[in-house]
Design a protein around this motif. Structure first.
Motif, PDB file in Angstrom:
ATOM      1  N   LEU A   1      10.413 -10.236   0.997  1.00  0.00           N
ATOM      2  CA  LEU A   1      10.386  -9.928  -0.429  1.00  0.00           C
ATOM      3  C   LEU A   1       9.783 -11.027  -1.285  1.00  0.00           C
ATOM      4  O   LEU A   1       9.327 -10.746  -2.402  1.00  0.00           O
ATOM      5  CB  LEU A   1      11.814  -9.625  -0.919  1.00  0.00           C
TER       6      LEU A   1
ATOM      7  N   MET B   1      11.200 -11.933  -6.113  1.00  0.00           N
ATOM      8  CA  MET B   1      11.790 -10.598  -6.013  1.00  0.00           C
ATOM      9  C   MET B   1      13.184 -10.656  -5.418  1.00  0.00           C
ATOM     10  O   MET B   1      14.100  -9.960  -5.894  1.00  0.00           O
ATOM     11  CB  MET B   1      10.901  -9.661  -5.186  1.00  0.00           C
TER      12      MET B   1
ATOM     13  N   ARG C   1       7.926  -4.149  -0.754  1.00  0.00           N
ATOM     14  CA  ARG C   1       8.067  -4.732  -2.103  1.00  0.00           C
ATOM     15  C   ARG C   1       7.729  -3.698  -3.180  1.00  0.00           C
ATOM     16  O   ARG C   1       8.426  -3.606  -4.205  1.00  0.00           O
ATOM     17  CB  ARG C   1       7.159  -5.963  -2.229  1.00  0.00           C
TER      18      ARG C   1
END
Length: 206
Positions: free
Chosen positions: A106, A110, A160
């Motif tokens: 990620l 994030m 993502r």
């Protein structure tokens, strides 16, 4: 994203009762950072690697002898063992390994945003210089389970983007939007996010 990139399969894992369970368990463990090496063949050595990760995390230790000699185990019994391990993984946050594993997929920004921590705290968790609080650990674990469910359909970029794309089944919200600040895995929004990802995994398996 994953250490599990299967190219071949050997007995007894070619048995239909065992194959899907072994793959699902390995992918889940890998998303939790518990698979210590790349797995390209579903065989005894792959399952022994799983056992090593479980031992380090203190998960399902009672099954480790059977994972050390899976060819000596009846396929029906092996399927039961893998089901038990998969359930135990679901219920066992492993923040020390999950944080670096999810950071790889990620990215720092994030991951911090989805878990609901500051960038400085995220850096300390990654470095291991600050203990991960239980409330953060359970959020991290839900994210690991979601990433495991997405692994069969998406690469890292796709995973993502999945979190930030609006979804009809979420009422037009994105998964990330439902992971509001201070969320708990038992809250309605996060539960719906998990169900959405699990549904995708189920459709790929059938």
């Amino acid at each position: 994203m994953t250490n599990v990139q299967l190219e071949s399969i050997r007995s007894p894992f070619d048995d239909p009762r065992v194959a899907s369970r072994a793959v699902a368990t390995l992918i889940r463990a890998d998303a939790m950072g518990l698979v210590p090496r790349k797995i390209t063949c579903l065989d005894d050595s792959a399952i022994r690697s799983l056992g090593m990760g479980l031992e380090r995390a203190g998960i399902c230790r009672r099954y480790l002898p059977e994972l050390d000699r899976p060819t000596a185990t009846d396929p029906a019994r092996l399927a039961v063992v893998l089901d038990e391990i998969c359930e135990a993984l679901d219920a066992s946050p492993a923040p020390a390994t999950e944080w670096p594993a999810l950071h790889e997929v990620l990215g720092a920004e994030m991951l911090a945003r989805l878990v609901g921590v500051s960038a400085s705290s995220a850096r300390r968790y990654l470095a291991g210089t600050r203990p991960i609080p239980d409330a953060v650990a359970v959020r991290l674990h839900l994210l690991a389970l979601v990433v495991a469910d997405l692994a069969g359909a998406y690469n890292d970029i796709g995973v993502r983007r999945w979190f930030d794309r609006p979804r009809k089944r979420l009422g037009g919200s994105s998964p990330a939007r439902l992971l509001a600040e201070g969320w708990s895995p038992d809250d309605d929004g996060p539960s719906r996010v998990r169900e959405l990802a699990a549904g995708l995994a189920s459709s790929l398996a059938t």
